[in-house]
Design a protein around this motif. Structure first.
Motif, PDB file in Angstrom:
ATOM      1  N   THR A   1      47.746   5.932  25.775  1.00 25.24           N
ATOM      2  CA  THR A   1      48.540   6.304  26.948  1.00 25.24           C
ATOM      3  C   THR A   1      49.128   5.031  27.560  1.00 25.24           C
ATOM      4  OG1 THR A   1      46.556   6.212  28.350  1.00 25.24           O
ATOM      5  CG2 THR A   1      47.159   8.347  27.419  1.00 25.24           C
ATOM      6  N   GLY A   2      50.441   5.034  27.775  1.00 27.67           N
ATOM      7  CA  GLY A   2      51.121   3.850  28.303  1.00 27.67           C
ATOM      8  C   GLY A   2      51.122   3.802  29.816  1.00 27.67           C
ATOM      9  N   ILE A   3      51.818   2.821  30.350  1.00 26.33           N
ATOM     10  CA  ILE A   3      51.902   2.666  31.790  1.00 26.33           C
ATOM     11  C   ILE A   3      52.746   3.791  32.391  1.00 26.33           C
ATOM     12  CG2 ILE A   3      53.950   1.179  31.672  1.00 26.33           C
ATOM     13  CD1 ILE A   3      52.823  -0.385  34.045  1.00 26.33           C
ATOM     14  N   ILE A   4      52.362   4.266  33.567  1.00 25.85           N
ATOM     15  CA  ILE A   4      53.149   5.258  34.298  1.00 25.85           C
ATOM     16  C   ILE A   4      54.188   4.512  35.113  1.00 25.85           C
ATOM     17  CG2 ILE A   4      53.092   7.120  35.987  1.00 25.85           C
ATOM     18  CD1 ILE A   4      50.191   7.636  35.162  1.00 25.85           C
ATOM     19  N   LYS A   5      55.460   4.747  34.801  1.00 26.02           N
ATOM     20  CA  LYS A   5      56.536   3.935  35.374  1.00 26.02           C
ATOM     21  C   LYS A   5      57.626   4.842  35.943  1.00 26.02           C
ATOM     22  CE  LYS A   5      59.349  -0.096  34.089  1.00 26.02           C
ATOM     23  NZ  LYS A   5      58.630  -1.033  34.962  1.00 26.02           N
ATOM     24  N   LYS A   6      58.083   4.499  37.137  1.00 25.98           N
ATOM     25  CA  LYS A   6      59.148   5.278  37.759  1.00 25.98           C
ATOM     26  C   LYS A   6      60.503   4.924  37.143  1.00 25.98           C
ATOM     27  CE  LYS A   6      57.057   6.116  42.292  1.00 25.98           C
ATOM     28  NZ  LYS A   6      57.202   5.956  43.760  1.00 25.98           N
ATOM     29  N   ARG A   7      61.267   5.981  36.811  1.00 20.98           N
ATOM     30  CA  ARG A   7      62.594   5.781  36.230  1.00 20.98           C
ATOM     31  C   ARG A   7      63.541   6.867  36.725  1.00 20.98           C
ATOM     32  NH1 ARG A   7      60.036   5.482  31.128  1.00 20.98           N
ATOM     33  NH2 ARG A   7      61.182   7.321  30.471  1.00 20.98           N
ATOM     34  N   ALA A   8      64.817   6.566  36.627  1.00 25.71           N
ATOM     35  CA  ALA A   8      65.826   7.587  36.935  1.00 25.71           C
ATOM     36  C   ALA A   8      65.965   8.490  35.722  1.00 25.71           C
ATOM     37  CB  ALA A   8      67.157   6.926  37.266  1.00 25.71           C
ATOM     38  N   GLU A   9      65.765   9.792  35.912  1.00 26.57           N
ATOM     39  CA  GLU A   9      65.807  10.754  34.814  1.00 26.57           C
ATOM     40  C   GLU A   9      66.788  11.875  35.136  1.00 26.57           C
ATOM     41  OE1 GLU A   9      64.017  10.912  31.795  1.00 26.57           O
ATOM     42  OE2 GLU A   9      63.579   8.804  32.255  1.00 26.57           O
ATOM     43  N   VAL A  10      67.408  12.406  34.083  1.00 27.45           N
ATOM     44  CA  VAL A  10      68.286  13.566  34.238  1.00 27.45           C
ATOM     45  C   VAL A  10      67.423  14.821  34.211  1.00 27.45           C
ATOM     46  CG1 VAL A  10      70.178  14.882  33.243  1.00 27.45           C
ATOM     47  CG2 VAL A  10      70.222  12.366  33.155  1.00 27.45           C
ATOM     48  N   ILE A  11      67.491  15.599  35.290  1.00 28.24           N
ATOM     49  CA  ILE A  11      66.699  16.826  35.404  1.00 28.24           C
ATOM     50  C   ILE A  11      67.646  18.022  35.272  1.00 28.24           C
ATOM     51  CG2 ILE A  11      65.081  18.127  36.807  1.00 28.24           C
ATOM     52  CD1 ILE A  11      64.059  15.378  35.915  1.00 28.24           C
ATOM     53  N   GLU A  12      67.348  18.873  34.298  1.00 31.73           N
ATOM     54  CA  GLU A  12      68.167  20.052  34.076  1.00 31.73           C
ATOM     55  C   GLU A  12      67.717  21.188  34.990  1.00 31.73           C
ATOM     56  OE1 GLU A  12      68.044  21.082  29.978  1.00 31.73           O
ATOM     57  OE2 GLU A  12      68.954  19.207  29.277  1.00 31.73           O
ATOM     58  N   LYS A  13      68.662  21.741  35.748  1.00 26.76           N
ATOM     59  CA  LYS A  13      68.399  22.867  36.633  1.00 26.76           C
ATOM     60  C   LYS A  13      69.463  23.926  36.428  1.00 26.76           C
ATOM     61  CE  LYS A  13      66.234  19.976  40.210  1.00 26.76           C
ATOM     62  NZ  LYS A  13      66.254  19.560  41.639  1.00 26.76           N
ATOM     63  N   GLU A  14      69.180  25.150  36.891  1.00 30.94           N
ATOM     64  CA  GLU A  14      70.139  26.248  36.727  1.00 30.94           C
ATOM     65  C   GLU A  14      71.442  25.947  37.446  1.00 30.94           C
ATOM     66  OE1 GLU A  14      68.483  29.934  37.881  1.00 30.94           O
ATOM     67  OE2 GLU A  14      66.937  29.963  36.310  1.00 30.94           O
ATOM     68  N   GLU A  15      71.331  25.313  38.607  1.00 33.50           N
ATOM     69  CA  GLU A  15      72.536  25.028  39.378  1.00 33.50           C
ATOM     70  C   GLU A  15      73.266  23.777  38.911  1.00 33.50           C
ATOM     71  OE1 GLU A  15      68.878  23.580  41.726  1.00 33.50           O
ATOM     72  OE2 GLU A  15      69.471  25.283  40.465  1.00 33.50           O
ATOM     73  N   GLY A  16      72.660  23.089  37.931  1.00 35.69           N
ATOM     74  CA  GLY A  16      73.327  21.905  37.400  1.00 35.69           C
ATOM     75  C   GLY A  16      72.368  20.734  37.260  1.00 35.69           C
ATOM     76  N   ASP A  17      72.750  19.758  36.452  1.00 31.69           N
ATOM     77  CA  ASP A  17      71.889  18.587  36.225  1.00 31.69           C
ATOM     78  C   ASP A  17      71.893  17.663  37.434  1.00 31.69           C
ATOM     79  OD1 ASP A  17      71.522  19.635  33.736  1.00 31.69           O
ATOM     80  OD2 ASP A  17      72.875  18.244  32.702  1.00 31.69           O
ATOM     81  N   THR A  18      70.721  17.052  37.665  1.00 31.58           N
ATOM     82  CA  THR A  18      70.588  16.073  38.759  1.00 31.58           C
ATOM     83  C   THR A  18      69.880  14.829  38.211  1.00 31.58           C
ATOM     84  OG1 THR A  18      68.455  16.974  39.487  1.00 31.58           O
ATOM     85  CG2 THR A  18      70.456  17.877  40.508  1.00 31.58           C
TER      86      THR A  18
END
Length: 456
Positions: free
Chosen positions: A403-420
């Protein structure tokens, strides 16, 4: 007159128990001579078995009066191997000719409570006790009647420890071939690291070549690497055992590593919210390790074949789920304490055992039972800031998770109303698996299931 240093008693020093299935050992080397003093904890003798070589420490301070067995002798567990004189004061010297009196009142003790240094098993396979027919006799360290085969001596008269003989038997290496392997041990004794290096190099001396003939087949080139200059640091015993174990694992198991990425945001938020209350309620700190163990345990229940090992051509799917957690020691070495039956324990119980075993590891107080019986191992390389790792399988298991380090990153989140685009806590998981037992579909499915449980 001070009577403190005069108070002494003679005690029979017996060969201690060295494992559940060990019935005898071979005296490899005495580190204390007759008539010489020693302090409590000093190593008195090195004893070899078909699993590991052991250092037997002195249980008290005193003087070694008489050795009952010499190097290369095979001794039953519980046999008296020496007579010691315990002293209540400082270690006192005596002459080598001093022998215990037959008429003296001697106090004997079983003295079986010895602390062994933590060592990894290399291999523990059943021995059939038969040598190969013909001129090239296969190594067979023990006959069916329990007696040593030629007392560990090859055709040339060379002595081999039971551990070396067992490894040679596993790889079908004859005594004649053993005699051609370069030895680095004391008195030119062949060590297990020598034989594993020889196997790793492709067994270049497997077949004797006439001196006048041209070399045939693959020959290990003498590349004469420039190792550079610097301060030499001798490997300690545990580091040598780790090195042998890792080389052995890479030699016998075709390693393949698979990777997935897990969104740990929900888990991180849940832990941050509950860890203070958890510690107040249970008295235990809540690290990520018991959460990882819980997710892995559930995934093993879904894919039980991951929890297995290989015995020749038979796959042994384990009944119990015993999770080992790789733990770094202050010396820089690595040890793997094992949490037994994790499928029968809740988060509180897992946290308690994780914290207890980690503390014992740091204080070098782990028992032999607490480091054996594992069926799957987790290595948290993220503790040291590593993004991911490619771990080496802890034999004889089928797979290991890093298990690697837990690191905060900007991620594309898919939602019904659109990606964020959102800030998420992400972690890489890597699974090294033995491709003899586990195929890519099983490994990938198992690894993805762990990530799903962590994200849920």
């Amino acid at each position: 007159m001070n009577d403190k240093n005069k108070t002494s008693k003679k005690i029979d020093f017996k060969l201690p128990k060295m494992g559940e299935s060990i019935t005898e050992g071979t005296i490899l080397n005495w580190l204390i001579d007759e008539g010489h003093p020693f302090d409590e904890g000093d190593i008195l003798v090195e004893v070899g078995t078909d699993k590991v070589d052991n250092e037997v420490p002195a249980p008290f301070s005193g003087v070694l009066i008489e050795k009952k067995y010499q190097a290369k002798d095979v001794v039953k567990i519980g046999e008296v191997i020496a007579t010691l004189k315990e002293t209540s004061g400082k270690s006192e010297s005596t002459t080598p000719s001093e022998k215990p009196s037959k008429n003296s009142n001697e106090e004997t003790s079983s003295l079986t409570a010895f602390r062994r240094k933590g060592e990894q098993k290399v291999s523990s396979l059943r021995r059939d006790g038969r040598g190969a027919s013909g001129g090239r006799r296969e190594v067979s360290p023990q006959r069916g009647d329990g007696r040593g085969a030629s007392e560990g001596r090859g055709a040339s008269g060379a002595f081999y420890s039971p551990l070396v003989e067992q490894i040679a038997k596993d790889y079908h290496i004859s005594y004649e071939e053993l005699a051609r392997i370069p030895a680095t041990g004391a008195n030119d004794r062949l060590r297990k690291s020598d034989i594993f290096k020889y196997i790793e190099d492709g067994r270049p001396a497997q077949f004797a070549q006439p001196a006048s003939s041209q070399p045939q087949g693959f020959q290990v080139p003498d590349l004469k690497f420039d190792i550079g200059k610097g301060q030499p640091v001798e490997m300690d015993r545990m580091r040598q055992m780790i090195a042998d174990h890792m080389v052995y694992s890479k030699h016998v198991s075709p390693h393949v590593t698979a990777y997935v990425e897990a969104d740990m945001t929900n888990l991180v938020n849940w832990r941050n919210k509950n860890k203070a209350d958890f510690q107040k309620r249970t008295g235990e700190k809540l690290s990520f390790t018991p959460l990882f163990i819980q997710a892995v345990t559930k995934a093993i229940q879904d894919f039980p074949k991951i929890n297995s090992s290989l015995d020749n051509k038979t796959i042994i799917v384990k009944d119990n789920i015993n999770i080992g957690m790789a733990t770094a020691l202050s010396s820089g070495n690595l040890i793997v304490p094992v949490i037994k039956n994790t499928d029968q324990k809740d988060l509180e119980q897992l946290a308690k055992e994780v914290n207890c075993l980690a503390a014992k590891a740091r204080d070098n107080k782990l028992t032999n039972d607490e480091t054996k019986g594992g069926t799957f191992t987790i290595s948290n390389v993220g503790t040291f800031g590593s993004l991911m790792g490619t771990p080496i399988i802890n034999q004889p298991e089928a797979a290991i998770l890093a298990t690697g380090i837990i690191k905060k990153r900007a991620e594309v989140i898919e939602k019904e109303e659109g990606d964020t685009i959102e800030i998420r806590s992400m972690m890489y998981l890597s699974l090294s698996f033995d491709h003899r037992i586990v195929d890519g579909f099983l490994a990938g499915s198992f690894l993805r299931r762990i990530a799903d449980y962590l994200e849920d």
